[in-house]
Design an enzyme around this catalytic site. Structure first.
Site, mmCIF file in Angstrom:
data_model
loop_
_atom_site.group_PDB
_atom_site.id
_atom_site.type_symbol
_atom_site.label_atom_id
_atom_site.label_comp_id
_atom_site.label_asym_id
_atom_site.label_seq_id
_atom_site.Cartn_x
_atom_site.Cartn_y
_atom_site.Cartn_z
ATOM 1 N N GLY A 1 -2.689 4.167 4.714
ATOM 2 C CA GLY A 1 -4.064 3.337 4.884
ATOM 3 C C GLY A 1 -4.050 2.596 6.169
ATOM 4 N N CYS B 1 0.894 -1.290 -0.105
ATOM 5 C CA CYS B 1 0.214 0.052 -0.062
ATOM 6 C C CYS B 1 0.857 1.196 0.063
ATOM 7 C CB CYS B 1 -0.789 -0.134 1.277
ATOM 8 S SG CYS B 1 -0.428 -0.290 2.670
#
Length: 788
Positions: free
Chosen positions: A411, A182
């Site tokens: 995230g 991510c």
């Protein structure tokens, strides 16, 4: 659309009437068990409140945790937190429930010899078994045969313990986090341009900026508390504009002044087109560039680079970029072809839209904040896109000042604080150091009290190659903590395993998941306020919390598990801490890496007394803006900026020339649709926590496929009908969703990945970024058919 912060969150169904969410009852959710206990009746006057950061995303909202009878029974937004100022999103308001699912893991479980099912064992037996299996692998196959796959959800203590054990104890660099999936492209974007990771700005940018350009970032759903700060700014200041650049309409689009719907993967061309306009219209801040910028260029040949998933690269993707010096004149020649007309052909945007965006970045009278997350990072050229977005700020001088910054959003709650700052990646050590640098290794060995030469200089496997090596059998023993790779890894079919296959997999988690299903040994972990911890959020804010309640059953925190195994393996010297104060002693040892190098963390005592501090923390004061005179104590000049971390660039930042490359896989006659995957507001990542919360599960009980209504009519389907989505790698049946919160473009579909019963990552492609090695979950080709 104008509204204040609370009105925005209320419009999304994110706040309660009182601002306090009590412990919520939960029910049976598909195959997942959630808490069936009755909500305890507790008088608010009897509650004891503790501070903590939220357990979910990288925003790092402050919460107050209400405790009674050794149980979390309530939560409220912390009004003293500078992050969220008392507000929470819907997941935050239902935090207590995730702790109390009926199927919490309560004791170590070992797979039966038959390969079917598990039986309980003691912690002593579990620790002995892990030490034996990892020890055998080291003795018979060497350091490359062992691996630890960690998480951006690890507390700082967990990641630091793993780092010391793997790199200082087992002399392996096969340590990588799920943050590789991510945030790795953002890491390499900052590293390649500033030779130091993480943003220079802070959340104050959201309050004072005037132009906000969101690159593939559904901020209204994914970071709603932060987005509410932009909307509050917009309510007060009519000059504020929001631009939503994306491939599908989302709730963010509803609040945007300008929506640019581009072709998937065409963002590289768009960013170069903006640079073309800035140069053409003489909007480049020439004096700023001359004082603060150097130019670099890397390898650009597509055949040389590849995508990491075809041919020989499908087993080991080890491409390394090579930098060469460049210049402003070369940049001008390089972007000459990216005219608005040419960029319009690639992106599908109008030339006027491209011109408008160029004028926005070039407007010297307005501060511009660029914001991005997975749409840019999960990209086969994600590092390049990070470079190009930051180029826009470097070329215009809109950087390192309030309301004018490139800002990568995060995230996971400690993807920054643990994965990036502690250095739990395959090539890293704390505070921007890397294993390839002998001086960095020497410093780590000195702090850890190890003989010189202990740390292996060869980088280990990055996440995707780590699981490829596990499948091949090159990795013999792997420990997975606080993550769920058999839901989240791309192209999942290729990583399937059978019990008793000669590999040994340990999984530490709080609930059964598809990943624990593949384990040989399952360990029960303490979660969130069941242990003491610290996270680092997106704005460089390190936040500490105390243990508030007891962990259930025999659950233990991940760091304790690692240290127990290390001691059993004869590596106890790595953890010479006292029993009653080891968290603070470990943190202060880790903090010693950060002092004096521009990464200075606040002391553990300071963190306990505050709502977190943004590093570098010098003389007890946090730093809101890095590299900026008047804000950053490492900048000695009276005005302007000083990129002092970039020693290899003469303490200047680098503008990189990066071309457009097409995606690894594009729609064709057989597979005519684009597939994009992502998250939804109510669920977090693979859903192992949020699907056990009744209210969140009821709101979105299963995964679905968003389709454009035109495509649905052609196929003869309506909302709720079942369709079969297929790629070259897998097939999945899903219900159709039309004209909901998300609205896809014609020829595109979107599927969320939170539902473990509908594994969309069996269809995704394991193509990845050439520099960060982060997979691209946003672009592959599929076909959609009616289910017979």
């Amino acid at each position: 659309m104008t509204m204040d912060r609370r009105e925005f969150l209320d419009a999304l169904g994110l706040v309660t009437a009182t601002g306090i969410a009590a412990f919520s009852q939960a029910d049976q959710a598909h195959a997942q068990k959630v808490s069936g206990a009755k909500a305890p009746e507790v008088n608010q006057a009897d509650l004891h409140w503790e501070k903590a950061p939220c357990r979910y995303c990288g925003t790092g909202c402050g919460v107050e945790v209400g405790v009674a009878n050794d149980r979390v029974v309530a939560v409220r937004g912390d009004e003293a937190s500078p992050v969220n100022r008392g507000l929470l999103c819907v997941k935050g308001y239902h935090l207590p429930a995730f702790l109390y699912g009926d199927d919490r893991l309560l004791s170590p479980l070992r797979r039966n010899e038959s390969g079917e099912g598990f039986h309980r064992i003691s912690w002593d037996e579990a620790i002995d078994l892990i030490a034996e299996k990892f020890g055998d692998a080291l003795e018979n196959h060497g350091p490359e045969s062992v691996a630890v796959y960690g998480s951006g959800q690890w507390a700082i203590f967990d990641g630091y313990a793993a780092l010391k054990w793997v790199k200082g104890g087992m002399k392996s660099n096969n340590l990588d986090p799920n943050a590789r999936l991510c945030m790795a492209s953002a890491v390499m974007g900052f590293i390649t341009q500033f030779q130091s990771d993480e943003p220079m700005g802070c959340y104050e940018d959201l309050d004072v900026g005037e132009d906000f350009v969101l690159w593939g970032n559904n901020m209204a759903e994914m970071h709603p508390v932060l987005f509410s700060r932009i909307l509050e700014n917009k309510r007060k200041n009519p000059r504020v504009r929001i631009v939503d650049i994306g491939t599908r309409r989302t709730p963010t689009t509803d609040y945007a002044d300008m929506y640019l719907e581009m072709q998937p993967g065409s963002d590289l061309a768009l960013a170069n087109g903006i640079i073309h306009i800035l140069l053409r219209d003489k909007k480049v801040a020439r004096s700023f560039v001359e004082e603060n910028i150097v130019f670099r260029r890397g390898i650009e040949d597509l055949d040389t680079i590849g995508y990491g998933c075809f041919g020989e690269q499908a087993e080991n993707y080890t491409f390394k970029d090579k930098a060469s010096e460049s210049s402003m004149a070369e940049l001008e020649a390089f972007v000459a072809e990216y005219t608005p007309a040419h960029v319009a052909e690639i992106t599908g945007l109008s030339t006027q839209q491209i011109e408008n965006l160029g004028q926005m970045y070039g407007d010297r009278d307005k501060g511009t904040v660029s914001l991005w997350c997975m749409g840019v990072n999960q990209h086969t050229r994600g590092t390049w896109m990070n470079n190009l977005i930051t180029n826009l700020h470097l070329l215009t001088g809109k950087i390192s000042r309030p309301g004018a910054n490139p800002f990568s959003l995060t995230g996971q709650p400690s993807a920054c604080g643990t994965a990036r700052e502690v250095g739990t990646l395959n090539n890293r050590l704390p505070a921007d150091m890397v294993v390839m640098n002998p001086e960095h290794r020497k410093k780590a060995e000195k702090i850890w009290g190890l003989p010189e030469g202990t740390i292996n200089p060869k980088p280990g496997y990055h996440a995707v190659d780590m699981f490829r090596a596990l499948k091949r059998g090159d990795v013999k023993a792997m420990w997975i903590q606080t993550t769920n790779p058999w839901v989240s890894m791309p192209n999942l079919h290729r990583f399937e395993r059978e019990p008793n296959d000669g590999r040994f997999i340990v999984v530490s988690d709080i609930y059964p998941t598809p990943t624990t299903d593949r384990a040989d040994l399952i360990l029960p972990s303490a979660a969130w306020v069941e242990r003491e911890g610290a996270f680092g959020n997106t704005e460089r804010r390190t936040q500490q919390w105390n243990k508030a309640v007891s962990a259930p059953g025999q659950a233990r925190e991940d760091a304790w598990q690692i240290m127990a195994v290390a001691r059993k393996m004869g590596m106890g010297h790595l953890f010479p801490y006292s029993d009653d104060n080891w968290h603070e002693e470990m943190f202060e040892e880790y903090r010693s890496f950060t002092l004096g190098v521009g990464k200075d963390l606040g002391s553990y005592k300071q963190l306990k007394e505050t709502r977190g501090l943004m590093w570098p923390v010098v003389d007890g004061k946090e730093t809101p803006y890095r590299y900026a005179a008047g804000y950053d104590p490492y900048v000695k000049k009276a005005r302007g900026v000083h990129f002092y971390k970039a020693k290899g660039y003469g303490e200047k930042a680098a503008v990189w020339l990066r071309p457009y490359h097409p995606p690894a896989e594009m729609p064709d006659g057989e597979y005519p649709f684009w597939l994009c995957t992502g998250r939804v507001l109510e669920h977090w990542h693979t859903g192992s926590m949020t699907r056990r919360v009744k209210q969140l599960h009821q709101a979105v009980p299963e995964a679905y496929v968003e389709m454009n209504s035109v495509d649905a009519r052609k196929l003869g389907v309506k909302s709720g009908d079942m369709v079969r989505v297929s790629s070259r790698r897998g097939t999945l049946d899903l219900p159709v969703a039309l004209d909901g919160r998300g609205r896809t473009a014609k020829g595109s579909v979107f599927v969320p990945f939170f539902d473990e019963s509908k594994l969309i990552n069996e269809l995704t492609l394991d193509a990845m970024d050439n520099i960060s090695k982060e997979p691209d979950y946003k672009k592959c080709a599929v076909k959609v058919e009616r289910v017979p």
